[in-house]
Motif scaffolding. Structure first.
Motif, PDB file in Angstrom:
ATOM      1  N   ARG A 198      12.244 -22.507 -34.278  1.00 14.12           N
ATOM      2  CA  ARG A 198      12.642 -21.289 -35.061  1.00 14.12           C
ATOM      3  C   ARG A 198      13.884 -21.325 -35.625  1.00 14.12           C
ATOM      4  O   ARG A 198      14.636 -22.099 -35.094  1.00 14.12           O
ATOM      5  CB  ARG A 198      12.482 -20.162 -34.015  1.00 14.12           C
ATOM      6  N   ARG A 199      14.029 -20.416 -36.534  1.00 17.82           N
ATOM      7  CA  ARG A 199      15.128 -20.346 -37.374  1.00 17.82           C
ATOM      8  C   ARG A 199      15.834 -19.050 -37.107  1.00 17.82           C
ATOM      9  O   ARG A 199      15.154 -18.139 -36.649  1.00 17.82           O
ATOM     10  CB  ARG A 199      15.169 -20.487 -38.831  1.00 17.82           C
ATOM     11  N   VAL A 200      17.175 -19.017 -36.967  1.00 14.98           N
ATOM     12  CA  VAL A 200      17.815 -17.705 -36.799  1.00 14.98           C
ATOM     13  C   VAL A 200      18.980 -17.703 -37.651  1.00 14.98           C
ATOM     14  O   VAL A 200      19.800 -18.707 -38.078  1.00 14.98           O
ATOM     15  CB  VAL A 200      18.694 -17.718 -35.230  1.00 14.98           C
ATOM     16  N   ARG A 201      18.931 -16.528 -38.210  1.00 14.92           N
ATOM     17  CA  ARG A 201      20.121 -16.149 -39.466  1.00 14.92           C
ATOM     18  C   ARG A 201      21.057 -15.141 -39.034  1.00 14.92           C
ATOM     19  O   ARG A 201      20.547 -14.114 -38.615  1.00 14.92           O
ATOM     20  CB  ARG A 201      19.324 -16.105 -40.881  1.00 14.92           C
ATOM     21  N   VAL A 202      22.374 -15.269 -39.162  1.00 17.97           N
ATOM     22  CA  VAL A 202      23.471 -14.158 -39.249  1.00 17.97           C
ATOM     23  C   VAL A 202      23.889 -13.562 -40.464  1.00 17.97           C
ATOM     24  O   VAL A 202      24.160 -14.599 -41.362  1.00 17.97           O
ATOM     25  CB  VAL A 202      24.419 -14.795 -38.302  1.00 17.97           C
ATOM     26  N   VAL A 203      23.632 -12.586 -40.515  1.00 13.57           N
ATOM     27  CA  VAL A 203      23.758 -12.036 -41.949  1.00 13.57           C
ATOM     28  C   VAL A 203      25.223 -11.000 -41.888  1.00 13.57           C
ATOM     29  O   VAL A 203      25.404 -10.356 -40.889  1.00 13.57           O
ATOM     30  CB  VAL A 203      22.695 -11.209 -42.330  1.00 13.57           C
ATOM     31  N   ASP A 204      26.012 -11.049 -42.656  1.00  4.59           N
ATOM     32  CA  ASP A 204      27.269 -10.310 -42.833  1.00  4.59           C
ATOM     33  C   ASP A 204      26.663  -8.768 -43.942  1.00  4.59           C
ATOM     34  O   ASP A 204      26.690  -9.098 -44.842  1.00  4.59           O
ATOM     35  CB  ASP A 204      28.355 -11.050 -43.595  1.00  4.59           C
ATOM     36  N   LEU A 205      26.623  -7.761 -43.113  1.00  4.26           N
ATOM     37  CA  LEU A 205      25.867  -6.740 -43.875  1.00  4.26           C
ATOM     38  C   LEU A 205      26.682  -6.203 -44.593  1.00  4.26           C
ATOM     39  O   LEU A 205      26.202  -5.663 -45.987  1.00  4.26           O
ATOM     40  CB  LEU A 205      25.281  -5.766 -42.964  1.00  4.26           C
ATOM     41  N   PRO A 214      21.426 -32.050 -28.968  1.00  2.00           N
ATOM     42  CA  PRO A 214      21.472 -30.920 -30.105  1.00  2.00           C
ATOM     43  C   PRO A 214      21.117 -29.839 -29.767  1.00  2.00           C
ATOM     44  O   PRO A 214      19.836 -29.675 -29.032  1.00  2.00           O
ATOM     45  CB  PRO A 214      20.997 -31.705 -31.082  1.00  2.00           C
ATOM     46  N   ILE A 215      21.636 -28.475 -29.978  1.00  2.00           N
ATOM     47  CA  ILE A 215      20.859 -27.219 -29.790  1.00  2.00           C
ATOM     48  C   ILE A 215      20.789 -26.519 -30.933  1.00  2.00           C
ATOM     49  O   ILE A 215      19.649 -25.862 -30.830  1.00  2.00           O
ATOM     50  CB  ILE A 215      22.122 -26.359 -28.747  1.00  2.00           C
ATOM     51  N   LEU A 216      21.616 -26.520 -31.853  1.00  2.00           N
ATOM     52  CA  LEU A 216      21.217 -25.704 -33.342  1.00  2.00           C
ATOM     53  C   LEU A 216      21.460 -26.675 -34.407  1.00  2.00           C
ATOM     54  O   LEU A 216      22.506 -27.690 -34.184  1.00  2.00           O
ATOM     55  CB  LEU A 216      22.109 -24.511 -33.548  1.00  2.00           C
ATOM     56  N   ALA A 217      20.773 -26.672 -35.454  1.00  3.13           N
ATOM     57  CA  ALA A 217      21.094 -27.494 -36.513  1.00  3.13           C
ATOM     58  C   ALA A 217      21.265 -26.587 -37.747  1.00  3.13           C
ATOM     59  O   ALA A 217      20.874 -25.237 -37.856  1.00  3.13           O
ATOM     60  CB  ALA A 217      19.936 -27.988 -37.048  1.00  3.13           C
ATOM     61  N   LEU A 218      22.208 -26.939 -38.516  1.00  2.00           N
ATOM     62  CA  LEU A 218      22.730 -25.940 -39.600  1.00  2.00           C
ATOM     63  C   LEU A 218      21.712 -26.138 -40.649  1.00  2.00           C
ATOM     64  O   LEU A 218      21.622 -27.204 -41.270  1.00  2.00           O
ATOM     65  CB  LEU A 218      24.242 -26.440 -40.107  1.00  2.00           C
ATOM     66  N   ALA A 219      20.902 -25.153 -41.101  1.00  2.00           N
ATOM     67  CA  ALA A 219      19.708 -25.098 -41.709  1.00  2.00           C
ATOM     68  C   ALA A 219      20.075 -24.595 -43.343  1.00  2.00           C
ATOM     69  O   ALA A 219      19.550 -25.143 -44.654  1.00  2.00           O
ATOM     70  CB  ALA A 219      18.433 -24.331 -41.188  1.00  2.00           C
ATOM     71  N   GLY A 220      21.262 -23.829 -43.359  1.00  2.00           N
ATOM     72  CA  GLY A 220      21.386 -23.443 -44.679  1.00  2.00           C
ATOM     73  C   GLY A 220      22.451 -22.397 -44.640  1.00  2.00           C
ATOM     74  O   GLY A 220      22.758 -21.704 -43.491  1.00  2.00           O
ATOM     75  N   THR A 239      22.056 -20.213 -41.658  1.00  2.00           N
ATOM     76  CA  THR A 239      20.806 -20.044 -41.067  1.00  2.00           C
ATOM     77  C   THR A 239      21.207 -21.323 -40.224  1.00  2.00           C
ATOM     78  O   THR A 239      21.388 -22.483 -40.681  1.00  2.00           O
ATOM     79  CB  THR A 239      19.780 -20.228 -41.841  1.00  2.00           C
ATOM     80  N   PHE A 240      20.480 -21.165 -38.893  1.00  2.00           N
ATOM     81  CA  PHE A 240      20.635 -22.460 -37.869  1.00  2.00           C
ATOM     82  C   PHE A 240      19.007 -22.437 -37.602  1.00  2.00           C
ATOM     83  O   PHE A 240      18.228 -21.677 -37.666  1.00  2.00           O
ATOM     84  CB  PHE A 240      21.204 -22.150 -36.665  1.00  2.00           C
ATOM     85  N   GLU A 241      18.577 -23.635 -37.121  1.00  2.00           N
ATOM     86  CA  GLU A 241      17.304 -24.066 -36.625  1.00  2.00           C
ATOM     87  C   GLU A 241      17.485 -24.421 -35.337  1.00  2.00           C
ATOM     88  O   GLU A 241      18.328 -25.084 -34.985  1.00  2.00           O
ATOM     89  CB  GLU A 241      16.564 -25.027 -37.565  1.00  2.00           C
TER      90      GLU A 241
END
Length: 198
Positions: A24-31, A78-84, A164-166
């Motif tokens: 799954r992907r997880v995205r952190v957004v600066d609101l 590996p725990i997270l990959a930088l997806a974008g 975004t990370f995977e």
């Protein structure tokens, strides 16, 4: 918070944690823009294994991974990959999380901190850690000058910018909307972030 999909708002000066299944992907957004977020990640089956900035730097030979590269744990998995990266691209893996001792030294001992935010966020999931690991400081601008000196500059992320990370393994991802207002990294009053599990 047992959320595995959807949006979790991280209020200004607070932290939140979510479970993220592998793949799954997880995205952190600066609101609102200009807000630093301290990101931590832990193996779901053993939170003693955690994302390690120093191990990641040794694997990637970079101060911060490039898109497609992985962040690794202190066991070099590996725990997270930088997806974008939909931000100006300034992030940091050198500076420690702010903690009560940091604010006591600045004369504000009752100030909230990313270390405390992490503890509180993990406690919501029934987890705890014995020490605060080195975070991945999202949107934080700490350029390294030629003589090795560090500069502390305001985050240049804009409203809606994200990274975004995977998840490479089942993990717990925690984010603190950094409460730092004594040093100008947030460019003003701290604001909220969001964690989107996609």
């Amino acid at each position: 918070m047992e959320l595995t999909a959807g949006r979790t708002v991280v209020p200004a000066r607070e932290g939140r944690a979510v479970r993220v299944p592998a793949g799954r992907r997880v995205r952190v957004v600066d609101l609102e823009g200009g807000q630093v977020g301290d990101l931590f990640a832990f193996a779901a089956d053993d939170p003693r294994e955690r994302l390690s900035a120093m191990h990641t730097r040794s694997v990637t030979s970079r101060l911060f991974p490039a898109v497609g590269e992985a962040f690794v744990t202190d066991r070099r998995r590996p725990i997270l990959a930088l997806a974008g990266d939909g931000s100006p691209g300034s992030h940091d893996m050198l500076i420690a999380a702010c903690d009560p001792a940091r604010y006591a030294a600045l004369g504000v001992p009752e100030h909230r901190s990313c270390a405390r935010n992490l503890d509180e966020a993990l406690a919501e999931l029934g987890l705890d850690v014995t020490a605060t690991p080195q975070p991945v400081n999202l949107f934080m601008r700490i350029p390294v000058e030629e003589q090795g000196r560090l500069r502390w500059l305001p985050a240049e992320s804009r409203p809606g910018d994200s990274i975004t990370f995977e998840a490479v393994m089942d993990c717990v991802v925690a984010v603190s909307a950094c409460p730092q207002d004594q040093v100008g990294i947030n460019g003003g009053e701290p604001t909220s972030l969001a964690i989107d599990v996609l």
